[in-house]
Design an enzyme around this catalytic site. Sequence first.
Site, PDB file in Angstrom:
ATOM      1  N   ASP A  67       0.816  -1.215   0.000  1.00 51.54           N
ATOM      2  CA  ASP A  67       0.000   0.000   0.000  1.00 51.54           C
ATOM      3  C   ASP A  67       0.850   1.267   0.000  1.00 51.54           C
ATOM      4  OD1 ASP A  67       0.947  -0.311   2.623  1.00 51.54           O
ATOM      5  OD2 ASP A  67      -0.981  -1.002   3.372  1.00 51.54           O
ATOM      6  N   ASN A 134      -8.082  -3.129  14.016  1.00 51.74           N
ATOM      7  CA  ASN A 134      -9.451  -3.435  13.593  1.00 51.74           C
ATOM      8  C   ASN A 134      -9.487  -4.609  12.607  1.00 51.74           C
ATOM      9  OD1 ASN A 134      -8.433  -2.282  11.282  1.00 51.74           O
ATOM     10  ND2 ASN A 134      -9.923  -0.614  11.162  1.00 51.74           N
ATOM     11  N   HIS A 136      -7.534  -4.897   9.893  1.00 55.31           N
ATOM     12  CA  HIS A 136      -7.182  -4.603   8.505  1.00 55.31           C
ATOM     13  C   HIS A 136      -5.848  -5.220   8.121  1.00 55.31           C
ATOM     14  CE1 HIS A 136      -5.139  -0.742  10.026  1.00 55.31           C
ATOM     15  NE2 HIS A 136      -4.189  -1.347   9.351  1.00 55.31           N
ATOM     16  N   GLU A 141      -9.962  -2.150   5.037  1.00 55.63           N
ATOM     17  CA  GLU A 141     -10.651  -1.858   6.280  1.00 55.63           C
ATOM     18  C   GLU A 141     -11.895  -2.734   6.441  1.00 55.63           C
ATOM     19  OE1 GLU A 141      -9.385   0.078   8.428  1.00 55.63           O
ATOM     20  OE2 GLU A 141      -8.450   1.843   7.559  1.00 55.63           O
TER      21      GLU A 141
END
Length: 241
Positions: A67, A134, A136, A141
């Site tokens: 990313d 979370n 990810h 996400e």
Amino acid sequence: MKIFIAKDYNEMSRKAANIIAAQVIVKPDCVLGLATGSTPIGAYEELVKRYQAGDLDFSEVTSVNLDEYKGLPKENDQSYDYFMREHLFQHINMKASYLPDGMKEDAEEECRRYEELIQSLGGVDLQLLGLGHNGHIGFNEPAEIFEKETHCVDLQPSTIEANKRFFASADEVPKKAYTMGIQTIMRAKKILVVVSGADKADIVRDAFFGPVTPHVPASILQMHSDVTLIGDEAAMAKIPR
């Protein structure tokens, strides 16, 4: 899934470096999928040491990163391009390394270009992943569906909050990022996940021992045929024994 519990962060990093080094030795022209963040830094330091000692050669290795923030130039010290150069690329003899171009305004075109690049290299032999609080992986996400291929994502408030420590203020944290999609990640022949710290214990349990759901993106890794999870004792404290 192969699971290794390391005594601490340093042992976790050495074990991760062992697996990456083995991939390079077995297939010198391999494609490595690499990740940014604080957790992989120790593994990168180990790989640099082995290269400098003459035990590893990256001259035929190509890397593709998961990313990159949208809107940050490569020269920005918070860009992932900068991070990778600082922690790995400038210290070894990597043949070629690729990241999404955060300065490309046309998101659809950049996502298509990066996806085609990965496929043109023959796919990823070993994908290194961290794990967000979370769930990810990359910047995939929690959502209603698993995003398939490389795409531009709106970062969730929890991710922005986690990353603001690297910026002068939360307002300076980019709100969008380019990321490999779940399908892109799952196409990797092997996946290596590294986790560290007690603050990751709940999400490790949920992601790898809970239901497979796009609300916990990393849970999809349970469906991959060759995943290795390495965590220190604190991060692995809540997994079933």
